[in-house]
Motif scaffolding. Structure first.
Motif, PDB file in Angstrom:
ATOM      1  N   GLU A  73     -34.434 -39.790 -19.919  1.00 27.63           N
ATOM      2  CA  GLU A  73     -33.852 -38.502 -20.274  1.00 27.63           C
ATOM      3  C   GLU A  73     -34.958 -37.447 -20.229  1.00 27.63           C
ATOM      4  O   GLU A  73     -35.937 -37.539 -20.958  1.00 27.63           O
ATOM      5  CB  GLU A  73     -33.256 -38.579 -21.681  1.00 27.63           C
ATOM      6  N   VAL A  74     -34.783 -36.456 -19.355  1.00 23.62           N
ATOM      7  CA  VAL A  74     -35.797 -35.417 -19.180  1.00 23.62           C
ATOM      8  C   VAL A  74     -35.174 -34.061 -19.461  1.00 23.62           C
ATOM      9  O   VAL A  74     -34.112 -33.728 -18.928  1.00 23.62           O
ATOM     10  CB  VAL A  74     -36.382 -35.427 -17.753  1.00 23.62           C
ATOM     11  N   THR A  75     -35.846 -33.287 -20.294  1.00 21.25           N
ATOM     12  CA  THR A  75     -35.447 -31.908 -20.562  1.00 21.25           C
ATOM     13  C   THR A  75     -36.608 -31.001 -20.186  1.00 21.25           C
ATOM     14  O   THR A  75     -37.724 -31.172 -20.670  1.00 21.25           O
ATOM     15  CB  THR A  75     -35.090 -31.704 -22.041  1.00 21.25           C
ATOM     16  N   VAL A  76     -36.340 -30.049 -19.310  1.00 19.50           N
ATOM     17  CA  VAL A  76     -37.361 -29.113 -18.853  1.00 19.50           C
ATOM     18  C   VAL A  76     -37.320 -27.858 -19.717  1.00 19.50           C
ATOM     19  O   VAL A  76     -36.270 -27.247 -19.893  1.00 19.50           O
ATOM     20  CB  VAL A  76     -37.139 -28.748 -17.372  1.00 19.50           C
ATOM     21  N   PHE A  77     -38.472 -27.491 -20.266  1.00 21.82           N
ATOM     22  CA  PHE A  77     -38.664 -26.225 -20.969  1.00 21.82           C
ATOM     23  C   PHE A  77     -39.430 -25.317 -20.007  1.00 21.82           C
ATOM     24  O   PHE A  77     -40.578 -25.625 -19.655  1.00 21.82           O
ATOM     25  CB  PHE A  77     -39.472 -26.421 -22.250  1.00 21.82           C
ATOM     26  N   ALA A  78     -38.821 -24.211 -19.581  1.00 20.26           N
ATOM     27  CA  ALA A  78     -39.469 -23.396 -18.552  1.00 20.26           C
ATOM     28  C   ALA A  78     -39.202 -21.919 -18.762  1.00 20.26           C
ATOM     29  O   ALA A  78     -38.174 -21.524 -19.322  1.00 20.26           O
ATOM     30  CB  ALA A  78     -38.991 -23.813 -17.162  1.00 20.26           C
ATOM     31  N   GLY A  79     -40.149 -21.125 -18.293  1.00 22.43           N
ATOM     32  CA  GLY A  79     -39.993 -19.688 -18.267  1.00 22.43           C
ATOM     33  C   GLY A  79     -39.562 -19.215 -16.892  1.00 22.43           C
ATOM     34  O   GLY A  79     -39.426 -20.002 -15.951  1.00 22.43           O
ATOM     35  N   GLN A  80     -39.376 -17.897 -16.777  1.00 20.61           N
ATOM     36  CA  GLN A  80     -39.011 -17.319 -15.500  1.00 20.61           C
ATOM     37  C   GLN A  80     -40.204 -17.351 -14.527  1.00 20.61           C
ATOM     38  O   GLN A  80     -41.345 -17.316 -14.970  1.00 20.61           O
ATOM     39  CB  GLN A  80     -38.544 -15.874 -15.676  1.00 20.61           C
ATOM     40  N   PRO A  81     -39.907 -17.391 -13.239  1.00 19.24           N
ATOM     41  CA  PRO A  81     -38.617 -17.566 -12.579  1.00 19.24           C
ATOM     42  C   PRO A  81     -38.033 -18.937 -12.943  1.00 19.24           C
ATOM     43  O   PRO A  81     -38.774 -19.934 -12.951  1.00 19.24           O
ATOM     44  CB  PRO A  81     -38.931 -17.486 -11.095  1.00 19.24           C
ATOM     45  N   TRP A  82     -36.735 -18.975 -13.216  1.00 17.25           N
ATOM     46  CA  TRP A  82     -36.125 -20.215 -13.684  1.00 17.25           C
ATOM     47  C   TRP A  82     -36.230 -21.316 -12.631  1.00 17.25           C
ATOM     48  O   TRP A  82     -36.142 -21.059 -11.432  1.00 17.25           O
ATOM     49  CB  TRP A  82     -34.659 -19.988 -14.028  1.00 17.25           C
ATOM     50  N   PRO A  83     -36.407 -22.552 -13.070  1.00 15.82           N
ATOM     51  CA  PRO A  83     -36.521 -23.658 -12.117  1.00 15.82           C
ATOM     52  C   PRO A  83     -35.177 -24.022 -11.501  1.00 15.82           C
ATOM     53  O   PRO A  83     -34.115 -23.714 -12.062  1.00 15.82           O
ATOM     54  CB  PRO A  83     -37.039 -24.813 -12.993  1.00 15.82           C
ATOM     55  N   GLU A  84     -35.235 -24.671 -10.350  1.00 18.72           N
ATOM     56  CA  GLU A  84     -34.070 -25.339  -9.783  1.00 18.72           C
ATOM     57  C   GLU A  84     -34.167 -26.799 -10.186  1.00 18.72           C
ATOM     58  O   GLU A  84     -35.157 -27.462  -9.886  1.00 18.72           O
ATOM     59  CB  GLU A  84     -34.051 -25.204  -8.263  1.00 18.72           C
ATOM     60  N   LEU A  85     -33.146 -27.286 -10.874  1.00 20.96           N
ATOM     61  CA  LEU A  85     -33.161 -28.651 -11.387  1.00 20.96           C
ATOM     62  C   LEU A  85     -31.951 -29.410 -10.870  1.00 20.96           C
ATOM     63  O   LEU A  85     -30.897 -28.822 -10.605  1.00 20.96           O
ATOM     64  CB  LEU A  85     -33.161 -28.636 -12.921  1.00 20.96           C
ATOM     65  N   ASP A  86     -32.104 -30.710 -10.751  1.00 25.07           N
ATOM     66  CA  ASP A  86     -31.030 -31.540 -10.232  1.00 25.07           C
ATOM     67  C   ASP A  86     -30.079 -31.965 -11.341  1.00 25.07           C
ATOM     68  O   ASP A  86     -30.440 -31.942 -12.535  1.00 25.07           O
ATOM     69  CB  ASP A  86     -31.630 -32.754  -9.530  1.00 25.07           C
ATOM     70  N   PRO A  87     -28.840 -32.365 -10.979  1.00 24.28           N
ATOM     71  CA  PRO A  87     -27.880 -32.813 -11.992  1.00 24.28           C
ATOM     72  C   PRO A  87     -28.448 -33.932 -12.848  1.00 24.28           C
ATOM     73  O   PRO A  87     -29.129 -34.836 -12.359  1.00 24.28           O
ATOM     74  CB  PRO A  87     -26.701 -33.314 -11.144  1.00 24.28           C
ATOM     75  N   GLY A  88     -28.206 -33.835 -14.143  1.00 26.38           N
ATOM     76  CA  GLY A  88     -28.685 -34.838 -15.081  1.00 26.38           C
ATOM     77  C   GLY A  88     -29.956 -34.447 -15.795  1.00 26.38           C
ATOM     78  O   GLY A  88     -30.314 -35.063 -16.811  1.00 26.38           O
ATOM     79  N   VAL A  89     -30.661 -33.447 -15.295  1.00 28.11           N
ATOM     80  CA  VAL A  89     -31.886 -32.974 -15.934  1.00 28.11           C
ATOM     81  C   VAL A  89     -31.515 -31.870 -16.924  1.00 28.11           C
ATOM     82  O   VAL A  89     -30.841 -30.898 -16.571  1.00 28.11           O
ATOM     83  CB  VAL A  89     -32.885 -32.434 -14.900  1.00 28.11           C
ATOM     84  N   GLY A  90     -31.956 -32.016 -18.175  1.00 30.84           N
ATOM     85  CA  GLY A  90     -31.687 -30.999 -19.184  1.00 30.84           C
ATOM     86  C   GLY A  90     -32.577 -29.781 -19.013  1.00 30.84           C
ATOM     87  O   GLY A  90     -33.641 -29.856 -18.398  1.00 30.84           O
ATOM     88  N   PHE A  91     -32.143 -28.663 -19.557  1.00 28.15           N
ATOM     89  CA  PHE A  91     -32.911 -27.431 -19.416  1.00 28.15           C
ATOM     90  C   PHE A  91     -32.833 -26.613 -20.691  1.00 28.15           C
ATOM     91  O   PHE A  91     -31.743 -26.348 -21.210  1.00 28.15           O
ATOM     92  CB  PHE A  91     -32.400 -26.601 -18.238  1.00 28.15           C
ATOM     93  N   VAL A  92     -34.003 -26.213 -21.195  1.00 29.83           N
ATOM     94  CA  VAL A  92     -34.102 -25.291 -22.316  1.00 29.83           C
ATOM     95  C   VAL A  92     -34.885 -24.073 -21.825  1.00 29.83           C
ATOM     96  O   VAL A  92     -36.085 -24.179 -21.549  1.00 29.83           O
ATOM     97  CB  VAL A  92     -34.811 -25.923 -23.525  1.00 29.83           C
ATOM     98  N   PRO A  93     -34.241 -22.918 -21.672  1.00 26.37           N
ATOM     99  CA  PRO A  93     -34.977 -21.736 -21.230  1.00 26.37           C
ATOM    100  C   PRO A  93     -35.936 -21.249 -22.302  1.00 26.37           C
ATOM    101  O   PRO A  93     -35.611 -21.248 -23.493  1.00 26.37           O
ATOM    102  CB  PRO A  93     -33.872 -20.712 -20.951  1.00 26.37           C
ATOM    103  N   VAL A  94     -37.116 -20.851 -21.863  1.00 29.19           N
ATOM    104  CA  VAL A  94     -38.123 -20.283 -22.765  1.00 29.19           C
ATOM    105  C   VAL A  94     -38.447 -18.898 -22.204  1.00 29.19           C
ATOM    106  O   VAL A  94     -39.439 -18.718 -21.487  1.00 29.19           O
ATOM    107  CB  VAL A  94     -39.382 -21.163 -22.843  1.00 29.19           C
ATOM    108  N   PRO A  95     -37.612 -17.895 -22.508  1.00 30.96           N
ATOM    109  CA  PRO A  95     -37.742 -16.605 -21.821  1.00 30.96           C
ATOM    110  C   PRO A  95     -39.041 -15.885 -22.159  1.00 30.96           C
ATOM    111  O   PRO A  95     -39.432 -15.779 -23.315  1.00 30.96           O
ATOM    112  CB  PRO A  95     -36.531 -15.807 -22.330  1.00 30.96           C
ATOM    113  N   SER A  96     -39.684 -15.405 -21.117  1.00 32.86           N
ATOM    114  CA  SER A  96     -40.805 -14.486 -21.264  1.00 32.86           C
ATOM    115  C   SER A  96     -40.288 -13.079 -20.993  1.00 32.86           C
ATOM    116  O   SER A  96     -39.093 -12.872 -20.765  1.00 32.86           O
ATOM    117  CB  SER A  96     -41.910 -14.832 -20.264  1.00 32.86           C
TER     118      SER A  96
END
Length: 417
Positions: free
Chosen positions: A40-63
């Motif tokens: 189980e992988v969750t990506v924490f990322a800022g902008q520009p937002w990542p392109e992620l594949d189905p099944g990968v979680g995403f938590v935006p960390v806005p700058s």
């Protein structure tokens, strides 16, 4: 139901851009392969937002996204500065610093130590190394990927600075480096991508060699592949320069192209990338008389990149230094013959000179020009190099191999906690 051996991984990426630089690409494909392996992988990322594949979680960390492509260095209204990290990011940018990694680390730490405190088995930092991550290192098993030491970028940019003002501005922009180095020395486990990067990280950042492991990055070999039905254009060269910084060696390649065109005026260059505001490259092109011989393609899809590899006769990686080189293995995976320099890790990536690719010294336009003329004149050699290069990628540089190597480092980290 998840396997009892499945891990819950938080993968941090302060800039998720999937089309410029390697961090967004690395984040997308490592997360995809780990999920395919049952984790189980969750990506924490800022902008520009990542392109992620189905099944990968995403938590935006806005700058504040101050360096967005359409409106660079925009001025926020006071009510858009909602948190202390917003004010810090804005304030540092106004004094010529690059604050994104630093402020991302504090925003991510607030999330990981707050609402996500019990959600993960380990944290994997993708070269943020911000000081805000120190309490996260105390609270979780923690591993970081360092692709190469940014100290190299700084030194090369300084060596090409033409005046004192430029050197001062570079010092401000790279002022995040001392703090990054301090944090890197504290990271329990570091993954890097080549033997060259490992040596340089130890020498320039002071990270103990015994805390580092080498896991090469990969390429999507099902996407970057030969296109047999597409004809190659005579004399067409292709290079990638996502940022036209001295590190990427675009100027030596342009100088080499000018030399080549004194013998073959049909040779042209396509550059995958977009010029920075205030770039010196247009002036270099004008000075060398290459206005009609060089084209740029920026912000394009992977499919278009694959098409460009299929239509060129030779791909060139003229970098003065690389910690690895995604463009090199993308070219090789695409079945395109490759000419590269010996800068940094490129010999490790390309393999045997004259077999899987051709290698020349960095920052040497004459050597580049000589090899370009030789390779364009030898169809058999280019074909043999292209075939051997793709086979090398399939054997060594797939994203599944990267994920498996990374997972092995996760297991070692957890076993040591």
């Amino acid at each position: 139901m998840p396997s009892p051996d499945a891990l819950r991984i938080a993968l941090l990426c302060y800039r998720g851009n999937p089309h410029s630089g390697g961090q967004g690409v690395y984040t997308r494909y490592v997360s995809r392969e780990l999920v395919a392996m049952g984790h189980e992988v969750t990506v924490f990322a800022g902008q520009p937002w990542p392109e992620l594949d189905p099944g990968v979680g995403f938590v935006p960390v806005p700058s504040l996204d101050l360096y967005r492509r359409r409106f660079p260095f925009w001025w926020p209204w006071p009510w858009q500065l909602r948190t202390r990290w917003d004010w810090l990011e804005w304030g540092r940018s106004m004094t010529g610093q690059f604050p994104e990694a630093h402020t991302f680390s504090y925003r991510a730490a607030d999330l990981l130590l707050g609402k996500h405190r019990h959600d993960f088995d380990l944290i994997h930092d993708n070269q943020c190394l911000g000081t805000g991550l120190r309490p996260v290192m105390d609270a979780f098993p923690f591993l970081a990927t360092i692709h190469h030491p940014i100290t190299v970028d700084f030194e090369l940019e300084l060596s090409h600075a033409t005046n004192a003002w430029r050197r001062f501005c570079l010092g401000r922009w790279y002022s995040f480096l001392p703090a990054q180095i301090e944090v890197a020395r504290e990271v329990p486990r570091v993954v890097t991508v080549s033997e060259s990067s490992k040596r340089d990280i130890a020498a320039q950042m002071g990270v103990a060699a015994e805390r580092m492991a080498i896991v090469p990055v990969g390429v999507d070999h099902t996407r970057f592949r030969p296109l047999p039905g597409v004809a190659r254009q005579r004399g067409k060269l292709l290079t990638t320069a996502s940022g036209d910084v001295p590190l990427k060696g675009l100027v030596p390649l342009l100088e080499a192209l000018a030399k080549v065109r004194t013998e073959r005026d049909d040779v042209t260059l396509t550059v995958i990338g977009k010029l920075r505001n205030g770039s010196r490259i247009p002036g270099v092109i004008e000075r060398l008389g290459l206005k009609n011989a060089v084209t740029f393609e920026g912000g394009i899809s992977d499919e278009r990149v694959v098409e460009l590899y299929a239509t060129c006769e030779l791909a060139v990686v003229p970098s003065l230094y690389e910690g690895f080189s995604l463009p090199a293995i993308e070219a090789m995976a695409s079945g395109t013959p490759l000419l590269a320099t010996t800068g940094g890790a490129l010999p490790e990536v390309v393999g045997t000179d004259g077999t899987t690719g051709r290698l020349v010294p960095p920052d040497d336009p004459g050597a580049l020009a000589t090899s370009i003329i030789e390779l364009l004149g030898d169809d058999g050699l280019r074909s043999a190099m292209a075939e051997a290069g793709r086979q090398r990628v399939l054997e060594r540089f797939t994203w599944r191999a990267t994920a498996e190597g990374t997972l092995a480092e996760y297991r070692k980290l957890l076993a040591s906690c």
